[in-house]
Motif scaffolding. Structure first.
Motif, PDB file in Angstrom:
ATOM      1  N   GLN A  35       0.953  -1.122  -0.083  1.00 54.51           N
ATOM      2  CA  GLN A  35      -0.027   0.058   0.018  1.00 54.51           C
ATOM      3  C   GLN A  35       1.002   1.367   0.021  1.00 54.51           C
ATOM      4  O   GLN A  35       0.444   2.301  -0.519  1.00 54.51           O
ATOM      5  N   LYS A  36       2.107   1.173   0.454  1.00 48.66           N
ATOM      6  CA  LYS A  36       2.809   2.392   0.629  1.00 48.66           C
ATOM      7  C   LYS A  36       3.321   2.781  -0.595  1.00 48.66           C
ATOM      8  O   LYS A  36       3.829   3.754  -0.995  1.00 48.66           O
ATOM      9  N   HIS A  37       3.289   1.785  -1.654  1.00 49.59           N
ATOM     10  CA  HIS A  37       3.777   1.968  -3.028  1.00 49.59           C
ATOM     11  C   HIS A  37       2.762   2.199  -3.947  1.00 49.59           C
ATOM     12  O   HIS A  37       2.891   2.191  -5.363  1.00 49.59           O
ATOM     13  N   VAL A  38       1.427   2.145  -3.653  1.00 47.41           N
ATOM     14  CA  VAL A  38       0.369   2.217  -4.361  1.00 47.41           C
ATOM     15  C   VAL A  38      -0.385   3.779  -4.338  1.00 47.41           C
ATOM     16  O   VAL A  38      -0.631   4.099  -3.083  1.00 47.41           O
ATOM     17  N   ASP A  39      -0.682   4.549  -5.140  1.00 52.59           N
ATOM     18  CA  ASP A  39      -1.560   5.739  -4.981  1.00 52.59           C
ATOM     19  C   ASP A  39      -2.903   5.474  -4.766  1.00 52.59           C
ATOM     20  O   ASP A  39      -3.635   4.794  -5.516  1.00 52.59           O
ATOM     21  N   PHE A  40      -3.210   6.135  -3.493  1.00 49.94           N
ATOM     22  CA  PHE A  40      -4.615   5.509  -3.128  1.00 49.94           C
ATOM     23  C   PHE A  40      -5.882   5.947  -4.243  1.00 49.94           C
ATOM     24  O   PHE A  40      -6.772   5.251  -4.276  1.00 49.94           O
ATOM     25  N   LEU A  41      -5.625   7.039  -4.927  1.00 52.88           N
ATOM     26  CA  LEU A  41      -6.922   7.723  -5.782  1.00 52.88           C
ATOM     27  C   LEU A  41      -6.897   6.671  -7.079  1.00 52.88           C
ATOM     28  O   LEU A  41      -7.870   6.369  -7.317  1.00 52.88           O
ATOM     29  N   THR A  42      -5.693   6.393  -7.613  1.00 51.72           N
ATOM     30  CA  THR A  42      -5.828   6.042  -9.080  1.00 51.72           C
ATOM     31  C   THR A  42      -5.543   4.314  -8.837  1.00 51.72           C
ATOM     32  O   THR A  42      -5.756   3.683  -9.989  1.00 51.72           O
ATOM     33  N   GLY A  43      -4.859   3.842  -8.046  1.00 52.71           N
ATOM     34  CA  GLY A  43      -4.627   2.590  -7.983  1.00 52.71           C
ATOM     35  C   GLY A  43      -3.316   2.355  -8.808  1.00 52.71           C
ATOM     36  O   GLY A  43      -2.838   1.153  -8.616  1.00 52.71           O
ATOM     37  N   LEU A  44      -2.657   3.475  -9.226  1.00 50.03           N
ATOM     38  CA  LEU A  44      -1.214   3.025  -9.762  1.00 50.03           C
ATOM     39  C   LEU A  44       0.098   3.188  -8.551  1.00 50.03           C
ATOM     40  O   LEU A  44      -0.211   3.305  -7.736  1.00 50.03           O
ATOM     41  N   LEU A  45       0.984   2.847  -9.200  1.00 50.31           N
ATOM     42  CA  LEU A  45       2.160   2.794  -8.460  1.00 50.31           C
ATOM     43  C   LEU A  45       2.392   4.303  -7.929  1.00 50.31           C
ATOM     44  O   LEU A  45       1.978   5.246  -8.810  1.00 50.31           O
ATOM     45  N   ASN A  46       2.986   4.821  -7.110  1.00 48.86           N
ATOM     46  CA  ASN A  46       3.186   6.108  -6.709  1.00 48.86           C
ATOM     47  C   ASN A  46       4.763   6.634  -6.827  1.00 48.86           C
ATOM     48  O   ASN A  46       5.485   5.775  -7.263  1.00 48.86           O
ATOM     49  N   ARG A  47       4.988   7.649  -6.401  1.00 52.21           N
ATOM     50  CA  ARG A  47       6.228   8.172  -6.695  1.00 52.21           C
ATOM     51  C   ARG A  47       7.377   7.416  -5.665  1.00 52.21           C
ATOM     52  O   ARG A  47       8.539   7.289  -6.156  1.00 52.21           O
ATOM     53  N   ARG A  48       7.042   7.008  -4.705  1.00 52.76           N
ATOM     54  CA  ARG A  48       8.008   6.205  -3.979  1.00 52.76           C
ATOM     55  C   ARG A  48       8.146   4.870  -4.773  1.00 52.76           C
ATOM     56  O   ARG A  48       9.514   4.461  -4.789  1.00 52.76           O
ATOM     57  N   ALA A  49       7.517   4.274  -5.344  1.00 51.37           N
ATOM     58  CA  ALA A  49       7.441   3.037  -6.055  1.00 51.37           C
ATOM     59  C   ALA A  49       8.164   3.408  -7.318  1.00 51.37           C
ATOM     60  O   ALA A  49       9.103   2.598  -7.992  1.00 51.37           O
ATOM     61  N   TYR A  50       8.155   4.489  -7.924  1.00 51.71           N
ATOM     62  CA  TYR A  50       8.999   4.982  -9.069  1.00 51.71           C
ATOM     63  C   TYR A  50      10.294   4.906  -8.947  1.00 51.71           C
ATOM     64  O   TYR A  50      11.035   4.546  -9.863  1.00 51.71           O
ATOM     65  N   GLU A  51      10.998   5.396  -7.908  1.00 55.86           N
ATOM     66  CA  GLU A  51      12.525   5.200  -7.460  1.00 55.86           C
ATOM     67  C   GLU A  51      12.843   3.899  -7.744  1.00 55.86           C
ATOM     68  O   GLU A  51      13.948   3.476  -8.186  1.00 55.86           O
ATOM     69  N   ILE A  52      12.004   2.721  -7.127  1.00 55.35           N
ATOM     70  CA  ILE A  52      12.433   1.523  -7.048  1.00 55.35           C
ATOM     71  C   ILE A  52      12.253   0.881  -8.597  1.00 55.35           C
ATOM     72  O   ILE A  52      13.331   0.146  -9.057  1.00 55.35           O
ATOM     73  N   GLU A  53      11.249   1.299  -9.184  1.00 56.71           N
ATOM     74  CA  GLU A  53      10.949   0.886 -10.641  1.00 56.71           C
ATOM     75  C   GLU A  53      11.925   1.401 -11.556  1.00 56.71           C
ATOM     76  O   GLU A  53      12.515   0.481 -12.548  1.00 56.71           O
TER      77      GLU A  53
END
Length: 201
Positions: A35-53
């Motif tokens: 959940q820490k890596h998912v944007d709550f509104l869109t269900g997409l990966l969030n900026r935190r996840a972007y760094e990992i990806e």
């Protein structure tokens, strides 16, 4: 003997119960981590996840010469949507835009909500024309359809900047250039995609 058996059974029961609690706790921790890596509104990966990806994409690029493109997208005049129609309408636009990106993007590629009305897509490719076809597909679909919220129909436009990682010394340079191209598109009239070979869509 009977007492020992009873004690043993109780200990076994206690062990099983403890094991279930541990398993549930591990599951909860995994869910929280996701959940820490998912944007709550869109269900997409969030900026935190972007760094990992992007680190994963870069590692594959370095080890296996796996080419990838970085695409920054930003919805045009998004503030006016919120101001004129309310934040619920704005949220609906963001969710629909996210769904369109997800639908048009392969599983091995990544769609990320970078922040606000800005998105990033990381796309692996064999030939650069595949990236061109992808961004054209996104633009065509957005251009040909209206976003609907209750009885409101909106025409949405967006800008994008696109870079091919192998044109740059580092992925940081590729990211910064994609961001610069996005803002160049916004400054020069919006509703356009600028690629790093100077192609404008």
């Amino acid at each position: 003997i009977q007492k020992s058996q009873t004690d043993l059974m109780k200990r076994q029961s206690d062990f099983n119960e403890l094991n279930e609690k541990i398993t549930k706790l591990q599951d909860d921790l995994e869910k929280e981590k996701e959940q820490k890596h998912v944007d709550f509104l869109t269900g997409l990966l969030n900026r935190r996840a972007y760094e990992i990806e992007i680190e994963k994409f870069e590692k594959k690029y370095t080890l296996f010469d796996s080419s990838y493109a970085i695409i920054f997208l930003d919805i045009d005049h998004f503030k006016l949507i919120n101001d004129n129609h309310g934040h619920d309408c704005g949220d609906s636009v963001l969710k629909t835009f996210a769904k369109i990106l997800q639908k048009l993007t392969r599983d091995e590629d990544k769609v990320i909500r970078y922040g606000g009305e800005e998105f990033v897509v990381l796309v692996r490719y064999d030939k650069e024309k595949e990236v061109l076809k992808y961004v054209k597909r996104v633009k065509d679909l957005i251009d040909k359809n209206k976003f609907i919220f209750n009885d409101i129909k909106l025409k949405i436009q967006f800008c994008a900047g696109v870079t091919m990682r192998n044109n740059y010394e580092s992925y940081t340079d590729a990211v910064n250039t994609a961001d610069e191209l996005l803002y160049k598109a916004k400054r020069s009239g919006r509703n356009k995609i600028i690629m790093d070979d100077k192609t404008i869509i």
